[in-house]
Design an enzyme around this catalytic site. Structure first.
Site, PDB file in Angstrom:
ATOM      1  N   ASP A  86       0.788  -1.330   0.112  1.00  0.00           N
ATOM      2  CA  ASP A  86       0.096   0.227  -0.441  1.00  0.00           C
ATOM      3  C   ASP A  86       0.424   0.875   0.043  1.00  0.00           C
ATOM      4  O   ASP A  86       0.170   2.039  -0.254  1.00  0.00           O
ATOM      5  CB  ASP A  86      -1.489   0.478   1.035  1.00  0.00           C
ATOM      6  N   ASP A 155       6.409  -6.160   6.830  1.00  0.00           N
ATOM      7  CA  ASP A 155       4.694  -4.763   7.268  1.00  0.00           C
ATOM      8  C   ASP A 155       4.006  -6.029   6.157  1.00  0.00           C
ATOM      9  O   ASP A 155       3.561  -5.895   4.990  1.00  0.00           O
ATOM     10  CB  ASP A 155       5.303  -3.866   6.388  1.00  0.00           C
TER      11      ASP A 155
END
Lengths: 275, 275
Positions: A86, A155
Protein backbone atom coordinates in the site's frame (compact mmCIF):
# COMPACT_ATOMS: atom_id res chain seq x y z
CA UNK A 1 -30.10 -1.83 -0.10
CA UNK A 2 -27.39 -1.89 2.55
CA UNK A 3 -24.03 -3.57 1.93
CA UNK A 4 -21.98 -4.59 4.95
CA UNK A 5 -18.48 -6.04 4.91
CA UNK A 6 -18.08 -8.73 7.57
CA UNK A 7 -14.53 -9.37 8.77
CA UNK A 8 -13.97 -12.45 10.91
CA UNK A 9 -11.48 -11.22 13.50
CA UNK A 10 -11.30 -14.53 15.26
CA UNK A 11 -13.60 -17.55 15.26
CA UNK A 12 -16.71 -16.23 17.08
CA UNK A 13 -16.15 -12.47 16.71
CA UNK A 14 -16.56 -10.38 13.58
CA UNK A 15 -16.42 -6.69 12.78
CA UNK A 16 -18.84 -5.32 10.21
CA UNK A 17 -18.58 -2.10 8.22
CA UNK A 18 -21.24 -0.42 6.15
CA UNK A 19 -19.96 -0.16 2.58
CA UNK A 20 -20.82 2.75 0.28
CA UNK A 21 -19.08 1.40 -2.78
CA UNK A 22 -16.82 -1.41 -3.92
CA UNK A 23 -14.08 0.30 -5.90
CA UNK A 24 -12.29 -2.85 -7.00
CA UNK A 25 -12.61 -6.55 -6.31
CA UNK A 26 -10.37 -9.14 -7.99
CA UNK A 27 -8.61 -12.44 -7.52
CA UNK A 28 -4.92 -11.69 -7.88
CA UNK A 29 -2.29 -14.40 -8.31
CA UNK A 30 -2.07 -14.62 -4.51
CA UNK A 31 -5.25 -13.40 -2.85
CA UNK A 32 -8.74 -11.95 -2.94
CA UNK A 33 -8.20 -8.18 -3.19
CA UNK A 34 -10.85 -5.54 -2.54
CA UNK A 35 -10.83 -1.81 -1.98
CA UNK A 36 -14.15 -0.59 -0.61
CA UNK A 37 -15.37 2.78 0.56
CA UNK A 38 -16.98 2.68 4.02
CA UNK A 39 -19.02 5.16 6.06
CA UNK A 40 -16.81 5.14 9.14
CA UNK A 41 -13.24 4.45 8.00
CA UNK A 42 -13.34 5.72 4.42
CA UNK A 43 -11.65 3.64 1.74
CA UNK A 44 -10.06 0.41 2.96
CA UNK A 45 -7.86 -2.31 1.50
CA UNK A 46 -9.18 -5.80 2.25
CA UNK A 47 -7.11 -8.92 1.46
CA UNK A 48 -8.69 -12.37 1.82
CA UNK A 49 -11.47 -10.74 3.84
CA UNK A 50 -9.13 -9.08 6.35
CA UNK A 51 -8.93 -5.28 6.65
CA UNK A 52 -5.32 -4.23 5.95
CA UNK A 53 -5.44 -0.47 6.08
CA UNK A 54 -8.02 2.32 6.03
CA UNK A 55 -7.85 6.01 5.17
CA UNK A 56 -9.01 6.99 8.69
CA UNK A 57 -6.68 4.99 10.92
CA UNK A 58 -3.73 3.94 8.73
CA UNK A 59 -1.56 6.65 10.27
CA UNK A 60 -1.13 4.75 13.52
CA UNK A 61 0.30 1.60 11.97
CA UNK A 62 2.45 3.28 9.33
CA UNK A 63 3.94 5.85 11.68
CA UNK A 64 4.73 3.36 14.41
CA UNK A 65 6.24 0.64 12.19
CA UNK A 66 8.50 3.26 10.56
CA UNK A 67 9.48 5.96 13.05
CA UNK A 68 10.31 3.72 15.98
CA UNK A 69 13.13 1.90 14.11
CA UNK A 70 14.19 4.91 12.03
CA UNK A 71 14.56 7.15 15.08
CA UNK A 72 16.36 4.36 16.93
CA UNK A 73 19.03 4.07 14.23
CA UNK A 74 21.21 7.21 14.27
CA UNK A 75 21.69 7.41 10.51
CA UNK A 76 19.45 5.11 8.46
CA UNK A 77 20.36 5.35 4.76
CA UNK A 78 19.00 2.22 3.18
CA UNK A 79 15.70 0.70 4.25
CA UNK A 80 13.84 -2.42 3.05
CA UNK A 81 10.11 -2.96 3.42
CA UNK A 82 8.93 -6.56 2.95
CA UNK A 83 5.23 -6.50 2.07
CA UNK A 84 3.65 -3.08 2.56
CA UNK A 85 2.39 -2.79 -1.02
CA UNK A 86 0.00 0.00 0.00
CA UNK A 87 3.03 2.27 0.34
CA UNK A 88 2.19 3.68 3.78
CA UNK A 89 5.47 2.63 5.38
CA UNK A 90 7.43 4.02 2.40
CA UNK A 91 5.64 7.37 2.83
CA UNK A 92 6.72 7.58 6.48
CA UNK A 93 10.27 6.31 5.83
CA UNK A 94 10.84 9.02 3.24
CA UNK A 95 10.06 11.70 5.84
CA UNK A 96 13.56 10.92 7.19
CA UNK A 97 16.12 13.06 5.34
CA UNK A 98 18.95 10.56 5.99
CA UNK A 99 17.23 7.89 3.89
CA UNK A 100 18.81 7.58 0.44
CA UNK A 101 16.98 4.50 -0.73
CA UNK A 102 13.82 2.69 0.38
CA UNK A 103 13.21 -0.65 -1.33
CA UNK A 104 9.69 -2.08 -1.38
CA UNK A 105 9.58 -5.85 -1.91
CA UNK A 106 5.92 -6.83 -2.35
CA UNK A 107 4.92 -10.26 -3.64
CA UNK A 108 1.60 -9.10 -5.13
CA UNK A 109 1.97 -6.42 -7.82
CA UNK A 110 -1.79 -5.96 -7.95
CA UNK A 111 -1.75 -4.60 -4.39
CA UNK A 112 0.66 -1.87 -5.47
CA UNK A 113 -1.30 -1.05 -8.63
CA UNK A 114 -4.71 -0.84 -6.97
CA UNK A 115 -3.43 1.15 -3.98
CA UNK A 116 -1.82 3.63 -6.36
CA UNK A 117 -5.17 3.99 -8.05
CA UNK A 118 -7.58 4.04 -5.11
CA UNK A 119 -5.55 4.93 -2.00
CA UNK A 120 -3.33 7.81 -3.18
CA UNK A 121 -3.13 9.33 0.32
CA UNK A 122 -1.30 6.17 1.43
CA UNK A 123 0.59 5.19 -1.74
CA UNK A 124 1.70 8.72 -2.63
CA UNK A 125 5.43 8.15 -2.02
CA UNK A 126 5.77 5.07 -4.23
CA UNK A 127 6.76 7.30 -7.15
CA UNK A 128 9.45 9.10 -5.15
CA UNK A 129 12.86 8.68 -6.84
CA UNK A 130 14.32 7.30 -3.59
CA UNK A 131 11.79 4.43 -3.66
CA UNK A 132 12.67 1.28 -5.59
CA UNK A 133 9.91 -1.26 -6.12
CA UNK A 134 10.63 -4.95 -6.50
CA UNK A 135 7.67 -7.28 -7.12
CA UNK A 136 8.63 -10.68 -5.80
CA UNK A 137 9.10 -13.02 -2.87
CA UNK A 138 10.41 -11.26 0.24
CA UNK A 139 11.95 -14.43 1.67
CA UNK A 140 14.02 -14.91 -1.49
CA UNK A 141 14.93 -11.20 -1.70
CA UNK A 142 16.20 -11.10 1.87
CA UNK A 143 18.22 -14.31 1.35
CA UNK A 144 19.99 -12.75 -1.64
CA UNK A 145 21.08 -9.53 0.09
CA UNK A 146 23.82 -9.41 2.70
CA UNK A 147 24.97 -6.61 4.98
CA UNK A 148 23.00 -4.06 3.02
CA UNK A 149 20.08 -2.49 4.94
CA UNK A 150 20.14 -0.28 8.02
CA UNK A 151 16.48 -1.02 8.73
CA UNK A 152 14.26 -3.88 7.53
CA UNK A 153 10.50 -3.51 8.06
CA UNK A 154 8.29 -6.58 7.72
CA UNK A 155 4.87 -5.10 6.92
CA UNK A 156 3.03 -8.35 6.20
CA UNK A 157 -0.46 -9.79 6.29
CA UNK A 158 -1.37 -12.24 9.06
CA UNK A 159 0.68 -15.43 9.62
CA UNK A 160 -1.78 -17.70 7.85
CA UNK A 161 -1.61 -18.29 4.05
CA UNK A 162 1.04 -16.41 2.05
CA UNK A 163 2.72 -14.50 4.90
CA UNK A 164 3.31 -17.58 7.07
CA UNK A 165 7.02 -17.79 6.17
CA UNK A 166 7.50 -14.19 7.34
CA UNK A 167 6.88 -15.15 10.98
CA UNK A 168 9.75 -17.24 12.25
CA UNK A 169 13.33 -18.05 13.00
CA UNK A 170 14.65 -18.99 9.55
CA UNK A 171 13.44 -15.77 8.00
CA UNK A 172 14.81 -13.74 10.92
CA UNK A 173 18.28 -15.30 10.39
CA UNK A 174 18.25 -14.15 6.78
CA UNK A 175 17.08 -10.71 7.92
CA UNK A 176 19.94 -10.57 10.41
CA UNK A 177 22.37 -11.24 7.57
CA UNK A 178 20.75 -8.72 5.23
CA UNK A 179 21.16 -5.99 7.86
CA UNK A 180 24.31 -3.90 8.26
CA UNK A 181 26.36 -4.46 11.40
CA UNK A 182 24.22 -2.02 13.41
CA UNK A 183 20.95 -2.75 11.62
CA UNK A 184 17.44 -2.93 13.04
CA UNK A 185 14.54 -5.22 12.14
CA UNK A 186 10.87 -4.62 12.90
CA UNK A 187 7.74 -6.65 12.18
CA UNK A 188 4.03 -6.29 12.87
CA UNK A 189 3.32 -9.19 15.20
CA UNK A 190 -0.44 -9.42 15.74
CA UNK A 191 -2.58 -8.84 18.83
CA UNK A 192 -1.47 -10.36 22.14
CA UNK A 193 -5.10 -10.49 23.28
CA UNK A 194 -6.27 -12.91 20.56
CA UNK A 195 -2.95 -14.50 19.52
CA UNK A 196 -0.70 -14.61 22.60
CA UNK A 197 1.16 -17.67 21.30
CA UNK A 198 2.14 -15.90 18.07
CA UNK A 199 3.49 -12.92 19.99
CA UNK A 200 5.45 -15.21 22.29
CA UNK A 201 6.87 -17.36 19.50
CA UNK A 202 7.94 -14.40 17.38
CA UNK A 203 9.58 -12.79 20.38
CA UNK A 204 11.48 -15.94 21.27
CA UNK A 205 12.53 -16.48 17.65
CA UNK A 206 13.84 -12.92 17.39
CA UNK A 207 15.51 -13.13 20.79
CA UNK A 208 17.48 -16.21 19.70
CA UNK A 209 19.02 -14.17 16.86
CA UNK A 210 19.22 -10.49 17.87
CA UNK A 211 21.17 -9.14 20.86
CA UNK A 212 18.32 -6.69 21.59
CA UNK A 213 14.67 -7.73 21.21
CA UNK A 214 11.76 -5.51 22.30
CA UNK A 215 8.01 -5.47 21.92
CA UNK A 216 5.92 -2.32 21.68
CA UNK A 217 2.20 -1.65 21.27
CA UNK A 218 0.00 0.77 19.34
CA UNK A 219 -3.77 1.33 19.36
CA UNK A 220 -5.25 0.69 15.90
CA UNK A 221 -9.08 0.80 15.80
CA UNK A 222 -9.58 -1.47 12.75
CA UNK A 223 -7.20 -4.23 13.87
CA UNK A 224 -8.64 -7.10 15.94
CA UNK A 225 -8.62 -6.23 19.61
CA UNK A 226 -7.68 -2.65 18.75
CA UNK A 227 -4.21 -3.07 20.24
CA UNK A 228 -1.36 -4.22 18.05
CA UNK A 229 2.14 -5.52 18.78
CA UNK A 230 5.35 -4.82 16.92
CA UNK A 231 8.58 -6.72 17.53
CA UNK A 232 12.00 -5.14 17.12
CA UNK A 233 15.25 -7.06 16.75
CA UNK A 234 18.35 -4.87 16.89
CA UNK A 235 22.08 -5.57 16.58
CA UNK A 236 23.32 -2.52 18.46
CA UNK A 237 20.80 0.22 19.30
CA UNK A 238 18.18 -0.23 22.00
CA UNK A 239 14.96 1.58 20.99
CA UNK A 240 14.16 2.27 24.66
CA UNK A 241 17.56 3.92 25.27
CA UNK A 242 17.25 6.54 22.53
CA UNK A 243 17.89 10.12 23.64
CA UNK A 244 14.42 11.29 22.62
CA UNK A 245 15.28 14.96 23.22
CA UNK A 246 17.35 14.72 20.03
CA UNK A 247 14.50 13.42 17.89
CA UNK A 248 13.60 16.20 15.44
CA UNK A 249 10.04 17.44 14.99
CA UNK A 250 8.19 15.34 12.44
CA UNK A 251 4.75 15.61 10.88
CA UNK A 252 2.73 12.82 12.53
CA UNK A 253 -0.69 12.16 14.03
CA UNK A 254 0.25 9.39 16.48
CA UNK A 255 4.03 9.20 16.99
CA UNK A 256 5.71 11.69 19.31
CA UNK A 257 9.04 11.68 21.16
CA UNK A 258 7.21 10.72 24.34
CA UNK A 259 5.27 7.93 22.63
CA UNK A 260 8.64 6.55 21.41
CA UNK A 261 9.34 5.38 24.95
CA UNK A 262 5.84 5.01 26.39
CA UNK A 263 4.81 2.47 23.72
CA UNK A 264 7.34 0.00 25.15
CA UNK A 265 5.72 0.09 28.60
CA UNK A 266 3.59 -3.06 28.53
CA UNK A 267 0.47 -4.00 30.48
CA UNK A 268 1.26 -6.89 32.80
CA UNK A 269 -0.49 -9.58 30.72
CA UNK A 270 1.65 -8.67 27.72
CA UNK A 271 4.83 -8.25 29.77
CA UNK A 272 4.37 -11.83 30.91
CA UNK A 273 4.26 -13.12 27.33
CA UNK A 274 7.72 -11.79 26.54
CA UNK A 275 9.63 -12.06 29.80
CA UNK B 1 -28.61 -22.53 14.62
CA UNK B 2 -26.10 -19.76 15.25
CA UNK B 3 -26.94 -16.76 17.46
CA UNK B 4 -24.89 -13.61 17.01
CA UNK B 5 -25.11 -10.45 19.09
CA UNK B 6 -24.70 -7.34 16.96
CA UNK B 7 -23.48 -4.23 18.76
CA UNK B 8 -23.68 -0.95 16.87
CA UNK B 9 -20.46 0.77 17.86
CA UNK B 10 -21.15 3.82 15.77
CA UNK B 11 -23.50 4.43 12.85
CA UNK B 12 -21.93 2.31 10.07
CA UNK B 13 -19.75 -0.02 12.16
CA UNK B 14 -20.89 -2.92 14.31
CA UNK B 15 -19.15 -5.64 16.27
CA UNK B 16 -20.73 -9.09 16.34
CA UNK B 17 -20.18 -11.89 18.84
CA UNK B 18 -21.23 -15.51 18.59
CA UNK B 19 -23.50 -16.28 21.52
CA UNK B 20 -23.58 -19.68 23.21
CA UNK B 21 -26.40 -18.89 25.60
CA UNK B 22 -28.56 -16.02 26.81
CA UNK B 23 -28.43 -16.24 30.59
CA UNK B 24 -30.85 -13.42 31.30
CA UNK B 25 -32.72 -10.86 29.23
CA UNK B 26 -35.15 -8.38 30.78
CA UNK B 27 -36.50 -4.86 30.59
CA UNK B 28 -35.56 -3.20 33.85
CA UNK B 29 -37.04 0.09 35.01
CA UNK B 30 -34.28 1.88 33.10
CA UNK B 31 -32.91 -0.26 30.30
CA UNK B 32 -32.77 -3.47 28.27
CA UNK B 33 -30.50 -5.78 30.29
CA UNK B 34 -28.89 -8.96 28.98
CA UNK B 35 -26.14 -11.24 30.16
CA UNK B 36 -25.01 -13.61 27.41
CA UNK B 37 -22.25 -16.19 27.20
CA UNK B 38 -20.04 -15.78 24.13
CA UNK B 39 -17.36 -17.91 22.49
CA UNK B 40 -14.60 -15.32 22.52
CA UNK B 41 -15.19 -13.07 25.55
CA UNK B 42 -17.11 -15.40 27.86
CA UNK B 43 -20.09 -13.97 29.71
CA UNK B 44 -20.87 -10.33 29.02
CA UNK B 45 -23.23 -7.69 30.37
CA UNK B 46 -25.11 -5.85 27.62
CA UNK B 47 -27.23 -2.76 28.37
CA UNK B 48 -29.43 -1.28 25.64
CA UNK B 49 -27.44 -3.34 23.13
CA UNK B 50 -24.04 -1.99 24.22
CA UNK B 51 -21.40 -4.32 25.71
CA UNK B 52 -20.55 -3.05 29.19
CA UNK B 53 -18.11 -5.63 30.52
CA UNK B 54 -16.93 -9.14 29.69
CA UNK B 55 -15.26 -11.86 31.71
CA UNK B 56 -12.23 -11.89 29.38
CA UNK B 57 -11.31 -8.21 29.18
CA UNK B 58 -13.02 -6.51 32.14
CA UNK B 59 -9.74 -6.38 34.03
CA UNK B 60 -8.38 -3.53 31.90
CA UNK B 61 -11.23 -1.14 32.57
CA UNK B 62 -11.74 -1.96 36.24
CA UNK B 63 -8.06 -1.85 37.13
CA UNK B 64 -7.39 1.40 35.32
CA UNK B 65 -10.45 3.30 36.56
CA UNK B 66 -9.59 2.30 40.15
CA UNK B 67 -5.83 2.06 40.64
CA UNK B 68 -4.84 5.25 38.84
CA UNK B 69 -6.82 7.50 41.26
CA UNK B 70 -6.30 5.30 44.33
CA UNK B 71 -2.53 5.21 43.88
CA UNK B 72 -2.51 8.94 43.17
CA UNK B 73 -4.19 9.73 46.49
CA UNK B 74 -1.76 8.98 49.35
CA UNK B 75 -4.40 7.69 51.76
CA UNK B 76 -7.82 7.02 50.24
CA UNK B 77 -10.26 5.99 52.95
CA UNK B 78 -13.70 6.64 51.56
CA UNK B 79 -14.51 6.03 47.91
CA UNK B 80 -17.73 6.52 45.92
CA UNK B 81 -18.56 4.70 42.69
CA UNK B 82 -21.38 6.21 40.64
CA UNK B 83 -22.76 3.53 38.33
CA UNK B 84 -20.58 0.43 38.21
CA UNK B 85 -23.35 -1.97 39.25
CA UNK B 86 -21.32 -4.94 38.00
CA UNK B 87 -19.03 -4.45 41.02
CA UNK B 88 -15.73 -4.58 39.11
CA UNK B 89 -14.52 -1.20 40.34
CA UNK B 90 -15.49 -2.08 43.93
CA UNK B 91 -13.44 -5.29 43.65
CA UNK B 92 -10.33 -3.34 42.63
CA UNK B 93 -10.91 -0.52 45.16
CA UNK B 94 -11.05 -3.01 48.02
CA UNK B 95 -7.57 -4.30 47.12
CA UNK B 96 -6.33 -1.06 48.74
CA UNK B 97 -5.88 -1.64 52.49
CA UNK B 98 -6.37 2.07 53.30
CA UNK B 99 -9.98 1.97 52.06
CA UNK B 100 -12.45 1.82 54.94
CA UNK B 101 -15.64 2.31 52.97
CA UNK B 102 -16.58 1.99 49.30
CA UNK B 103 -20.07 3.20 48.42
CA UNK B 104 -21.71 1.98 45.23
CA UNK B 105 -24.48 4.25 43.96
CA UNK B 106 -26.15 2.46 41.04
CA UNK B 107 -29.48 3.62 39.61
CA UNK B 108 -30.55 0.19 38.35
CA UNK B 109 -30.84 -2.45 41.09
CA UNK B 110 -31.40 -5.17 38.49
CA UNK B 111 -27.86 -4.65 37.20
CA UNK B 112 -26.49 -5.41 40.65
CA UNK B 113 -28.74 -8.43 41.15
CA UNK B 114 -28.06 -10.04 37.78
CA UNK B 115 -24.31 -9.41 37.95
CA UNK B 116 -24.23 -11.02 41.40
CA UNK B 117 -25.95 -14.04 39.90
CA UNK B 118 -24.18 -14.41 36.55
CA UNK B 119 -20.88 -12.52 36.80
CA UNK B 120 -19.52 -13.53 40.23
CA UNK B 121 -15.89 -13.06 39.12
CA UNK B 122 -16.66 -9.36 38.69
CA UNK B 123 -19.27 -8.76 41.39
CA UNK B 124 -17.51 -10.81 44.09
CA UNK B 125 -16.66 -7.86 46.35
CA UNK B 126 -20.19 -6.44 46.57
CA UNK B 127 -20.79 -8.49 49.73
CA UNK B 128 -17.62 -7.22 51.41
CA UNK B 129 -18.47 -5.48 54.72
CA UNK B 130 -16.58 -2.37 53.56
CA UNK B 131 -18.94 -2.03 50.58
CA UNK B 132 -22.17 -0.11 51.01
CA UNK B 133 -24.73 -0.31 48.23
CA UNK B 134 -27.18 2.47 47.50
CA UNK B 135 -29.70 1.96 44.70
CA UNK B 136 -30.64 5.39 43.39
CA UNK B 137 -29.77 8.40 41.30
CA UNK B 138 -26.05 9.26 41.34
CA UNK B 139 -26.65 12.92 40.52
CA UNK B 140 -28.92 13.29 43.56
CA UNK B 141 -26.59 11.27 45.80
CA UNK B 142 -23.57 13.39 44.90
CA UNK B 143 -25.55 16.63 45.47
CA UNK B 144 -26.47 15.48 48.97
CA UNK B 145 -22.94 14.67 50.15
CA UNK B 146 -20.35 17.32 50.90
CA UNK B 147 -16.65 17.05 51.65
CA UNK B 148 -16.93 13.32 52.19
CA UNK B 149 -15.11 11.20 49.61
CA UNK B 150 -11.38 10.93 48.89
CA UNK B 151 -12.04 9.44 45.47
CA UNK B 152 -15.18 9.52 43.29
CA UNK B 153 -15.31 7.15 40.32
CA UNK B 154 -17.92 7.70 37.62
CA UNK B 155 -18.29 4.27 36.05
CA UNK B 156 -21.22 5.03 33.76
CA UNK B 157 -22.76 3.86 30.52
CA UNK B 158 -22.39 6.03 27.40
CA UNK B 159 -23.54 9.68 27.42
CA UNK B 160 -26.79 8.98 25.62
CA UNK B 161 -30.02 8.00 27.52
CA UNK B 162 -29.80 7.60 31.31
CA UNK B 163 -26.13 8.48 31.79
CA UNK B 164 -26.27 11.78 29.92
CA UNK B 165 -26.33 13.86 33.09
CA UNK B 166 -23.11 12.20 34.26
CA UNK B 167 -21.09 13.89 31.50
CA UNK B 168 -20.89 17.59 32.19
CA UNK B 169 -20.09 20.66 34.16
CA UNK B 170 -23.00 20.79 36.61
CA UNK B 171 -22.42 17.24 37.79
CA UNK B 172 -18.67 17.87 38.08
CA UNK B 173 -19.33 20.87 40.35
CA UNK B 174 -21.33 18.67 42.70
CA UNK B 175 -18.58 16.06 42.55
CA UNK B 176 -16.03 18.73 43.45
CA UNK B 177 -18.10 19.56 46.52
CA UNK B 178 -18.62 15.94 47.52
CA UNK B 179 -14.85 15.37 47.51
CA UNK B 180 -12.62 16.08 50.50
CA UNK B 181 -10.16 18.96 50.18
CA UNK B 182 -7.55 16.77 48.48
CA UNK B 183 -10.02 14.51 46.66
CA UNK B 184 -9.77 13.02 43.18
CA UNK B 185 -12.47 12.42 40.57
CA UNK B 186 -12.27 10.03 37.61
CA UNK B 187 -14.70 9.16 34.84
CA UNK B 188 -14.72 6.89 31.82
CA UNK B 189 -14.90 9.32 28.92
CA UNK B 190 -15.40 7.34 25.71
CA UNK B 191 -13.14 6.81 22.70
CA UNK B 192 -11.39 9.82 21.19
CA UNK B 193 -11.32 8.10 17.81
CA UNK B 194 -15.12 7.95 17.42
CA UNK B 195 -16.23 10.67 19.84
CA UNK B 196 -13.52 13.35 19.86
CA UNK B 197 -16.03 16.08 20.76
CA UNK B 198 -17.17 14.23 23.89
CA UNK B 199 -13.58 13.80 25.06
CA UNK B 200 -12.88 17.48 24.43
CA UNK B 201 -16.05 18.72 26.14
CA UNK B 202 -15.59 16.57 29.23
CA UNK B 203 -11.98 17.67 29.51
CA UNK B 204 -12.89 21.34 29.25
CA UNK B 205 -15.75 20.94 31.73
CA UNK B 206 -13.46 19.23 34.26
CA UNK B 207 -10.69 21.76 33.65
CA UNK B 208 -13.03 24.62 34.51
CA UNK B 209 -13.58 23.11 37.96
CA UNK B 210 -10.50 21.14 39.03
CA UNK B 211 -6.99 22.61 39.43
CA UNK B 212 -5.48 19.47 37.87
CA UNK B 213 -7.16 17.75 34.90
CA UNK B 214 -5.54 14.87 33.01
CA UNK B 215 -6.56 12.34 30.39
CA UNK B 216 -5.20 8.83 30.16
CA UNK B 217 -5.84 5.90 27.84
CA UNK B 218 -6.24 2.13 28.15
CA UNK B 219 -6.63 -0.60 25.51
CA UNK B 220 -9.95 -2.43 25.96
CA UNK B 221 -10.73 -4.93 23.17
CA UNK B 222 -14.54 -4.91 23.49
CA UNK B 223 -14.95 -1.12 23.62
CA UNK B 224 -15.47 0.74 20.32
CA UNK B 225 -12.14 1.59 18.74
CA UNK B 226 -10.37 -0.59 21.32
CA UNK B 227 -8.81 2.44 22.98
CA UNK B 228 -10.60 4.16 25.83
CA UNK B 229 -10.15 7.48 27.58
CA UNK B 230 -10.47 8.30 31.27
CA UNK B 231 -10.54 11.83 32.63
CA UNK B 232 -9.17 12.73 36.05
CA UNK B 233 -9.98 15.90 37.96
CA UNK B 234 -7.91 16.41 41.09
CA UNK B 235 -7.82 19.08 43.79
CA UNK B 236 -4.24 18.53 44.93
CA UNK B 237 -2.41 15.45 43.66
CA UNK B 238 -1.17 15.16 40.09
CA UNK B 239 -1.46 11.54 38.89
CA UNK B 240 1.59 12.01 36.64
CA UNK B 241 3.75 13.25 39.53
CA UNK B 242 3.28 10.23 41.77
CA UNK B 243 6.47 8.63 43.07
CA UNK B 244 5.74 5.29 41.45
CA UNK B 245 8.66 3.57 43.20
CA UNK B 246 6.52 3.76 46.35
CA UNK B 247 3.50 2.02 44.83
CA UNK B 248 3.21 -1.38 46.52
CA UNK B 249 2.91 -4.60 44.54
CA UNK B 250 -0.69 -5.34 43.65
CA UNK B 251 -2.41 -8.28 41.99
CA UNK B 252 -3.29 -7.00 38.50
CA UNK B 253 -3.26 -8.09 34.87
CA UNK B 254 -2.97 -4.66 33.22
CA UNK B 255 -1.93 -1.98 35.72
CA UNK B 256 1.71 -1.71 36.75
CA UNK B 257 3.77 1.10 38.30
CA UNK B 258 5.21 1.85 34.87
CA UNK B 259 1.78 1.86 33.21
CA UNK B 260 0.68 4.40 35.85
CA UNK B 261 2.76 7.03 34.07
CA UNK B 262 2.90 5.65 30.51
CA UNK B 263 -0.90 5.68 30.14
CA UNK B 264 -0.85 9.51 30.33
CA UNK B 265 1.48 9.78 27.33
CA UNK B 266 -0.96 10.55 24.53
CA UNK B 267 -0.72 10.01 20.78
CA UNK B 268 -0.59 13.37 19.02
CA UNK B 269 -4.17 13.26 17.73
CA UNK B 270 -5.47 12.82 21.29
CA UNK B 271 -3.01 15.33 22.76
CA UNK B 272 -4.48 17.90 20.42
CA UNK B 273 -8.01 17.30 21.73
CA UNK B 274 -7.08 18.25 25.27
CA UNK B 275 -4.41 20.92 24.88
Amino acid sequence: MEMWLKEMQIDGAAMTYKVKETLVRKKTQYQDLAIVDTDVFGRMLVLDGIVQTTIKDEFVYHEMISHIPLFTHPNPKKVLVVGGGDGGAIREILKHPSVEKAVLCEIDGDVIDECKKYLPEISCALDDPRCEIFVGDGIQYVKEHKNEFDVIIVDSTDPFSIAEGLFGGNFYKDIYNALTEDGIFIAQTETPFYLPDTVKKVHNDAKAIFPITKLFMAAIPTYPGGYWSFTIGSKKYDPTEVDTTKIPEIDTKYYTREIHKACFVLPRYIQELVK
